[in-house]
Design a protein around this motif. Structure first.
Motif, PDB file in Angstrom:
ATOM      1  N   LYS A  86      50.158  67.430  47.005  1.00  0.00           N
ATOM      2  CA  LYS A  86      49.642  67.570  48.375  1.00  0.00           C
ATOM      3  C   LYS A  86      48.751  68.803  48.494  1.00  0.00           C
ATOM      4  N   VAL A  87      49.214  69.921  47.964  1.00  0.00           N
ATOM      5  CA  VAL A  87      48.428  71.158  48.028  1.00  0.00           C
ATOM      6  C   VAL A  87      47.129  71.014  47.239  1.00  0.00           C
ATOM      7  N   SER A  88      47.210  70.385  46.064  1.00  0.00           N
ATOM      8  CA  SER A  88      46.009  70.177  45.251  1.00  0.00           C
ATOM      9  C   SER A  88      45.007  69.298  45.984  1.00  0.00           C
ATOM     10  N   ASN A  89      45.526  68.280  46.658  1.00  0.00           N
ATOM     11  CA  ASN A  89      44.653  67.386  47.422  1.00  0.00           C
ATOM     12  C   ASN A  89      43.964  68.140  48.563  1.00  0.00           C
ATOM     13  N   GLU A  90      44.726  68.972  49.269  1.00  0.00           N
ATOM     14  CA  GLU A  90      44.145  69.766  50.350  1.00  0.00           C
ATOM     15  C   GLU A  90      43.141  70.779  49.810  1.00  0.00           C
ATOM     16  N   LYS A  91      43.433  71.340  48.637  1.00  0.00           N
ATOM     17  CA  LYS A  91      42.508  72.289  48.011  1.00  0.00           C
ATOM     18  C   LYS A  91      41.184  71.600  47.677  1.00  0.00           C
ATOM     19  N   SER A  92      41.272  70.399  47.115  1.00  0.00           N
ATOM     20  CA  SER A  92      40.050  69.651  46.788  1.00  0.00           C
ATOM     21  C   SER A  92      39.268  69.328  48.057  1.00  0.00           C
ATOM     22  N   HIS A  93      40.012  68.971  49.123  1.00  0.00           N
ATOM     23  CA  HIS A  93      39.347  68.663  50.391  1.00  0.00           C
ATOM     24  C   HIS A  93      38.633  69.892  50.948  1.00  0.00           C
ATOM     25  N   LEU A  94      39.298  71.047  50.894  1.00  0.00           N
ATOM     26  CA  LEU A  94      38.686  72.279  51.395  1.00  0.00           C
ATOM     27  C   LEU A  94      37.480  72.673  50.559  1.00  0.00           C
ATOM     28  N   GLU A  95      37.574  72.476  49.244  1.00  0.00           N
ATOM     29  CA  GLU A  95      36.422  72.773  48.382  1.00  0.00           C
ATOM     30  C   GLU A  95      35.242  71.881  48.744  1.00  0.00           C
ATOM     31  N   GLY A  96      35.550  70.618  49.058  1.00  0.00           N
ATOM     32  CA  GLY A  96      34.488  69.717  49.499  1.00  0.00           C
ATOM     33  C   GLY A  96      33.887  70.173  50.815  1.00  0.00           C
ATOM     34  N   GLU A  97      34.753  70.637  51.744  1.00  0.00           N
ATOM     35  CA  GLU A  97      34.261  71.148  53.022  1.00  0.00           C
ATOM     36  C   GLU A  97      33.363  72.357  52.803  1.00  0.00           C
ATOM     37  N   ILE A  98      33.760  73.224  51.874  1.00  0.00           N
ATOM     38  CA  ILE A  98      32.961  74.419  51.591  1.00  0.00           C
ATOM     39  C   ILE A  98      31.606  74.022  51.014  1.00  0.00           C
ATOM     40  N   ARG A  99      31.599  73.043  50.097  1.00  0.00           N
ATOM     41  CA  ARG A  99      30.333  72.583  49.518  1.00  0.00           C
ATOM     42  C   ARG A  99      29.423  72.007  50.606  1.00  0.00           C
ATOM     43  N   ILE A 100      30.030  71.281  51.542  1.00  0.00           N
ATOM     44  CA  ILE A 100      29.249  70.711  52.639  1.00  0.00           C
ATOM     45  C   ILE A 100      28.649  71.821  53.501  1.00  0.00           C
ATOM     46  N   LEU A 101      29.457  72.832  53.824  1.00  0.00           N
ATOM     47  CA  LEU A 101      28.956  73.938  54.641  1.00  0.00           C
ATOM     48  C   LEU A 101      27.881  74.723  53.899  1.00  0.00           C
ATOM     49  N   GLU A 102      28.063  74.897  52.585  1.00  0.00           N
ATOM     50  CA  GLU A 102      27.045  75.589  51.794  1.00  0.00           C
ATOM     51  C   GLU A 102      25.737  74.814  51.788  1.00  0.00           C
ATOM     52  N   GLN A 103      25.848  73.483  51.688  1.00  0.00           N
ATOM     53  CA  GLN A 103      24.645  72.665  51.691  1.00  0.00           C
ATOM     54  C   GLN A 103      23.950  72.740  53.045  1.00  0.00           C
ATOM     55  N   GLN A 104      24.736  72.728  54.121  1.00  0.00           N
ATOM     56  CA  GLN A 104      24.157  72.860  55.453  1.00  0.00           C
ATOM     57  C   GLN A 104      23.462  74.207  55.615  1.00  0.00           C
ATOM     58  N   ALA A 105      24.128  75.259  55.127  1.00  0.00           N
ATOM     59  CA  ALA A 105      23.538  76.589  55.227  1.00  0.00           C
ATOM     60  C   ALA A 105      22.238  76.672  54.421  1.00  0.00           C
ATOM     61  N   HIS A 106      22.258  76.061  53.236  1.00  0.00           N
ATOM     62  CA  HIS A 106      21.058  76.051  52.393  1.00  0.00           C
ATOM     63  C   HIS A 106      19.927  75.302  53.086  1.00  0.00           C
ATOM     64  N   LEU A 107      20.263  74.189  53.720  1.00  0.00           N
ATOM     65  CA  LEU A 107      19.265  73.401  54.432  1.00  0.00           C
ATOM     66  C   LEU A 107      18.668  74.213  55.580  1.00  0.00           C
ATOM     67  N   GLN A 108      19.537  74.892  56.325  1.00  0.00           N
ATOM     68  CA  GLN A 108      19.058  75.725  57.418  1.00  0.00           C
ATOM     69  C   GLN A 108      18.200  76.877  56.893  1.00  0.00           C
ATOM     70  N   TYR A 109      18.625  77.458  55.765  1.00  0.00           N
ATOM     71  CA  TYR A 109      17.860  78.576  55.184  1.00  0.00           C
ATOM     72  C   TYR A 109      16.455  78.124  54.789  1.00  0.00           C
ATOM     73  N   GLU A 110      16.363  76.973  54.138  1.00  0.00           N
ATOM     74  CA  GLU A 110      15.048  76.452  53.762  1.00  0.00           C
ATOM     75  C   GLU A 110      14.205  76.173  55.004  1.00  0.00           C
ATOM     76  N   TYR A 111      14.846  75.661  56.031  1.00  0.00           N
ATOM     77  CA  TYR A 111      14.127  75.359  57.265  1.00  0.00           C
ATOM     78  C   TYR A 111      13.542  76.629  57.880  1.00  0.00           C
ATOM     79  N   TYR A 112      14.353  77.693  57.930  1.00  0.00           N
ATOM     80  CA  TYR A 112      13.856  78.933  58.527  1.00  0.00           C
ATOM     81  C   TYR A 112      12.815  79.611  57.642  1.00  0.00           C
ATOM     82  N   LEU A 113      12.897  79.405  56.326  1.00  0.00           N
ATOM     83  CA  LEU A 113      11.844  79.904  55.447  1.00  0.00           C
ATOM     84  C   LEU A 113      10.509  79.227  55.775  1.00  0.00           C
ATOM     85  N   ASP A 114      10.582  77.902  56.009  1.00  0.00           N
ATOM     86  CA  ASP A 114       9.360  77.177  56.391  1.00  0.00           C
ATOM     87  C   ASP A 114       8.806  77.712  57.707  1.00  0.00           C
ATOM     88  N   GLN A 115       9.720  77.985  58.648  1.00  0.00           N
ATOM     89  CA  GLN A 115       9.262  78.516  59.931  1.00  0.00           C
ATOM     90  C   GLN A 115       8.644  79.906  59.771  1.00  0.00           C
TER      91      GLN A 115
END
Length: 430
Positions: A212-241
């Motif tokens: 159960k803990v391992s499953n939650e850890k994998s889920h949180l790691e996925g959430e972190i990757r998603i947030l990192e990707q969103q942040a990267h997308l926003q960063y690229e967007y503001y660089l363009d601006q």
């Protein structure tokens, strides 16, 4: 000796129930005290106290004590910012009721197994110990495989591998219990068999907790990757601006010089050159001015940027917006949804041969908004109605981001391909 074995089995049983109860409360509520030893001591007191009550053999007293325990734990040791104490008491009561049902099912199941394999434990103590320990195996599996998934607000699901592992552990536990029962039936009434029963139960508890803990850890790691990707997308967007801002500042900085140059050309009768000069300035400014078409400023800027990028890559980019206003779409979601989808479309169209194009059509659809994206592409592979990325294991995070944002608007997304055209139908509730 018999009384000692019964006391050990009862203590083990209460240890399992108390551990599950405290795990549930630790994960569901806030702790009143920061010192973890307070909760370790509380759990130990609960286990010992309930064991003593159980050995008295009074079902009513046992029920009353568990009720008092739940109330005291809910009031003293835990709190929640979003609900009252009554809700915590009810939730913990439901968990204990669920455990009681599972225990009953476990006893019925072990009796059926013993009857099936014709194992007759004539000594009542042996049968009672088997029922207590095996029922806790059932409780553990029913808690971690069903109850935790039902109450999990994050909706974390097991993978196929985890289901297989859980099933193997369950089968292994049943077989071991049968071996122990066979040994008891044949008169091997030694202490090692009872230790083995206890080890099976404790091992199941912590193995399934670890999964159960391992499953939650994998889920949180996925959430972190998603947030990192969103942040990267926003960063690229503001660089363009920032690039657009710098270009605008450069033009404005030299505006007086441009005006004097144009006036000089007209004064000298060089009208054609002056017109060309104005056209050049206009061409420089046009990409910097967002086309207002959706009613959502961020989305307008984003689509203007993507149109400019497509033009640079010699991809035809068409936007058509019917009588619809997209101002309900939050800035982060607009960037996440359309940023990812249009970037994927540009990337796919860039690799296509022949005429390359991207079309975006935003229109009303019943009481929803339908955004249809079409782009030329090479043939792609599909799985479960979704395109399979060829860019590595983390590239699909962008699409996960899109789906996650769409869920906020009770929407849906449908992919399709017709010859060399990829279509994406995006439905959003306003």
């Amino acid at each position: 000796m018999n009384n000692f074995l019964l006391a050990v089995c009862t203590c083990l049983s209460n240890f399992i129930v108390a551990t599950i109860l405290f795990q549930f409360m630790n994960e569901s509520y806030n702790k009143t005290f920061h010192n973890k030893y307070v909760y370790c001591l509380a759990e130990a007191i609960v286990i010992i106290g309930i064991t003593i009550v159980n050995l008295l053999g009074s079902t009513i007293l046992n029920l009353v004590i568990w009720t008092i325990v739940v109330i005291m734990l809910s009031v003293v040791l835990y709190f929640n910012d979003y609900d009252n104490v009554l809700r915590r008491i009810i939730e913990c009561g439901v968990l204990l009721f669920y455990i009681a049902i599972c225990e009953t099912l476990g006893v019925v199941f072990v009796d059926w197994i013993l009857k099936l394999f014709e194992i007759d434990l004539k000594i009542s103590l042996m049968r009672e110990c088997m029922e207590i320990t095996f029922s806790k195996v059932v409780v553990i599996f029913m808690y971690y495989m069903i109850f935790t998934r039902l109450v999990n607000k994050k909706k974390i699901s097991f993978t196929k591998v985890q289901w297989v592992i859980n099933f193997i552990i369950l089968v292994y536990s049943i077989i071991n219990m049968l071996v122990i029962a066979e040994g008891l039936w044949q008169g091997q009434e030694n202490f090692i068999l009872f230790i083995n029963m206890g080890c099976i139960v404790i091992a199941d508890l912590y193995l399934l907790y670890f999964i159960k803990v391992s499953n939650e850890k994998s889920h949180l790691e996925g959430e972190i990757r998603i947030l990192e990707q969103q942040a990267h997308l926003q960063y690229e967007y503001y660089l363009d601006q920032e690039k657009k801002y710098n270009a605008t500042v450069t033009i404005l900085h030299d505006v007086d010089k441009h005006i004097r140059s144009i006036e000089g050309l007209y004064a000298n009768g060089e009208n054609r050159e002056a017109t060309e000069y104005v056209k050049e300035i206009k061409d420089m400014l046009t990409p910097l001015i967002p086309v207002k078409c959706t009613g959502n400023p961020i989305l307008d800027i984003l689509l203007t940027d993507k149109a400019m990028i497509s033009k640079e890559k010699k991809i035809k980019f068409d936007i058509k917006v019917e009588n619809i206003n997209m101002d309900f779409l939050e800035a982060m979601d607009a960037t996440t949804i359309f940023g990812n989808l249009v970037d994927n479309a540009i990337e796919a169209a860039e690799k296509a041969s022949g005429e390359r194009s991207i079309k975006i059509h935003i229109m009303p659809y019943q009481e929803m908004v339908l955004a249809r994206l079409e782009n030329t592409s090479l043939p792609v592979k599909w799985k479960n109605g979704l395109p399979i990325s060829q860019k590595g294991k983390n590239h699909g995070i962008g699409l996960l981001n899109v789906m996650r944002s769409i869920e906020k608007y009770d929407g849906d997304i449908v992919f399709g391909q017709n010859n060399n055209i990829i279509t994406v139908d995006l439905f959003l509730n306003t």
